[in-house]
Design a protein around this motif. Structure first.
Motif, PDB file in Angstrom:
ATOM      1  N   GLY A  37       2.121  96.039 104.766  1.00 61.55           N
ATOM      2  CA  GLY A  37       2.251  97.127 104.044  1.00 61.55           C
ATOM      3  C   GLY A  37       3.006  98.374 105.171  1.00 61.55           C
ATOM      4  O   GLY A  37       2.940  99.546 104.856  1.00 61.55           O
ATOM      5  N   GLU A  38       3.861  97.894 105.876  1.00 61.14           N
ATOM      6  CA  GLU A  38       4.150  98.932 107.048  1.00 61.14           C
ATOM      7  C   GLU A  38       5.630  99.438 106.660  1.00 61.14           C
ATOM      8  O   GLU A  38       6.381  99.909 107.534  1.00 61.14           O
ATOM      9  CB  GLU A  38       4.057  98.337 108.229  1.00 61.14           C
ATOM     10  N   TYR A  39       6.302  99.088 105.582  1.00 59.96           N
ATOM     11  CA  TYR A  39       7.626  99.430 104.922  1.00 59.96           C
ATOM     12  C   TYR A  39       7.592 100.282 103.908  1.00 59.96           C
ATOM     13  O   TYR A  39       6.646  99.927 102.819  1.00 59.96           O
ATOM     14  CB  TYR A  39       8.571  98.355 104.886  1.00 59.96           C
ATOM     15  N   PHE A  40       8.329 101.416 103.768  1.00 55.21           N
ATOM     16  CA  PHE A  40       8.668 101.840 102.552  1.00 55.21           C
ATOM     17  C   PHE A  40      10.254 101.979 102.353  1.00 55.21           C
ATOM     18  O   PHE A  40      10.979 102.030 103.184  1.00 55.21           O
ATOM     19  CB  PHE A  40       8.295 103.372 102.528  1.00 55.21           C
ATOM     20  N   VAL A  41      10.470 101.344 100.987  1.00 53.94           N
ATOM     21  CA  VAL A  41      11.836 101.268 100.714  1.00 53.94           C
ATOM     22  C   VAL A  41      12.214 102.250  99.424  1.00 53.94           C
ATOM     23  O   VAL A  41      11.484 102.439  98.576  1.00 53.94           O
ATOM     24  CB  VAL A  41      12.079  99.606 100.217  1.00 53.94           C
ATOM     25  N   ALA A  42      13.356 102.681  99.720  1.00 55.11           N
ATOM     26  CA  ALA A  42      14.214 103.620  98.599  1.00 55.11           C
ATOM     27  C   ALA A  42      15.167 102.970  97.958  1.00 55.11           C
ATOM     28  O   ALA A  42      16.091 102.195  98.588  1.00 55.11           O
ATOM     29  CB  ALA A  42      14.674 105.075  99.440  1.00 55.11           C
ATOM     30  N   GLU A  43      15.099 103.259  96.725  1.00 53.15           N
ATOM     31  CA  GLU A  43      15.845 102.557  95.556  1.00 53.15           C
ATOM     32  C   GLU A  43      16.675 103.461  94.744  1.00 53.15           C
ATOM     33  O   GLU A  43      16.004 104.475  94.467  1.00 53.15           O
ATOM     34  CB  GLU A  43      14.938 101.587  94.879  1.00 53.15           C
ATOM     35  N   ARG A  44      17.894 103.184  94.656  1.00 52.63           N
ATOM     36  CA  ARG A  44      18.747 104.116  93.860  1.00 52.63           C
ATOM     37  C   ARG A  44      19.437 103.038  93.072  1.00 52.63           C
ATOM     38  O   ARG A  44      19.986 102.198  93.381  1.00 52.63           O
ATOM     39  CB  ARG A  44      19.523 105.095  94.652  1.00 52.63           C
ATOM     40  N   ASP A  45      19.148 103.238  91.367  1.00 49.57           N
ATOM     41  CA  ASP A  45      19.755 102.312  90.490  1.00 49.57           C
ATOM     42  C   ASP A  45      19.495 100.975  90.796  1.00 49.57           C
ATOM     43  O   ASP A  45      20.563 100.070  90.694  1.00 49.57           O
ATOM     44  CB  ASP A  45      21.523 102.854  90.508  1.00 49.57           C
ATOM     45  N   GLY A  46      18.245 100.580  91.335  1.00 53.40           N
ATOM     46  CA  GLY A  46      17.935  99.314  91.611  1.00 53.40           C
ATOM     47  C   GLY A  46      18.526  98.462  92.915  1.00 53.40           C
ATOM     48  O   GLY A  46      18.268  97.563  93.197  1.00 53.40           O
ATOM     49  N   GLU A  47      19.240  99.315  93.665  1.00 58.48           N
ATOM     50  CA  GLU A  47      19.812  99.008  94.946  1.00 58.48           C
ATOM     51  C   GLU A  47      18.831  99.735  96.006  1.00 58.48           C
ATOM     52  O   GLU A  47      18.755 101.100  96.075  1.00 58.48           O
ATOM     53  CB  GLU A  47      21.361  99.351  95.079  1.00 58.48           C
ATOM     54  N   CYS A  48      18.628  98.817  97.017  1.00 56.41           N
ATOM     55  CA  CYS A  48      17.983  99.528  98.266  1.00 56.41           C
ATOM     56  C   CYS A  48      19.025 100.181  99.022  1.00 56.41           C
ATOM     57  O   CYS A  48      19.997  99.926  99.201  1.00 56.41           O
ATOM     58  CB  CYS A  48      17.577  98.386  99.260  1.00 56.41           C
ATOM     59  N   VAL A  49      18.557 101.686  99.308  1.00 53.27           N
ATOM     60  CA  VAL A  49      19.537 102.571  99.991  1.00 53.27           C
ATOM     61  C   VAL A  49      19.034 102.931 101.210  1.00 53.27           C
ATOM     62  O   VAL A  49      19.480 103.736 102.048  1.00 53.27           O
ATOM     63  CB  VAL A  49      19.964 103.765  99.053  1.00 53.27           C
ATOM     64  N   GLY A  50      17.560 102.664 101.708  1.00 52.54           N
ATOM     65  CA  GLY A  50      17.017 103.090 102.924  1.00 52.54           C
ATOM     66  C   GLY A  50      15.588 102.660 103.094  1.00 52.54           C
ATOM     67  O   GLY A  50      15.090 102.258 102.336  1.00 52.54           O
TER      68      GLY A  50
END
Length: 142
Positions: free
Chosen positions: A32-45
């Motif tokens: 659980g050591e990742y946080f993922v940002a999504e915009r419009d269903g796509e990973c962006v960071g």
């Protein structure tokens, strides 16, 4: 934009965008050591962290795709991680950057971190590493 914990379905994208090896990335997802940002269903960071001395949450890496930089993605990732660490009862957050990296240091300071010392790793990088701490002990909810 949404931020969530990393999942194994993110592994190919993370392998493409993180400098860590696939085995380490898989291990971090499992813990659980990742946080993922999504915009419009796509990973962006993403934000990857570990635990310094096995207990202090340490932000290892935060990376935003160039096409999404300066749009609040990094700050949103950081805030999601910070909130999760507060919920888990952490007292401090920790991170670092190279001494010569003025822009990342300014970002850390804007987000409440204070310089806490440095170590010279010039055998592996061109300038010393400066460490930052943020006290979140007073931010407990409830």
């Amino acid at each position: 934009m949404t931020v969530r914990r990393g999942r194994f379905e993110d592994l190919p994208w993370l392998v493409e965008h993180d400098d860590a090896g696939e085995g380490w990335i898989a291990r971090c997802i499992q813990h659980g050591e990742y946080f993922v940002a999504e915009r419009d269903g796509e990973c962006v960071g993403f934000l990857r962290f570990s635990r310094f001395w096995g207990k202090i949450p340490y932000m290892d890496m935060i990376r935003v795709l160039p096409s999404h930089q300066c749009a609040g993605v990094g700050t949103t990732l950081f805030r999601a991680w910070e909130s999760a660490m507060i919920e888990e009862g952490a007292q401090h957050l920790m991170t670092s950057s190279e001494w010569a990296e003025a822009e990342p240091q300014a970002w850390h300071r804007r987000n409440g971190f204070q310089a806490a010392g440095s170590i010279d790793f010039r055998i592996v990088q061109p300038s010393p590493e400066i460490f930052f701490l943020k006290d979140i002990s007073g931010a407990r909810k409830g």
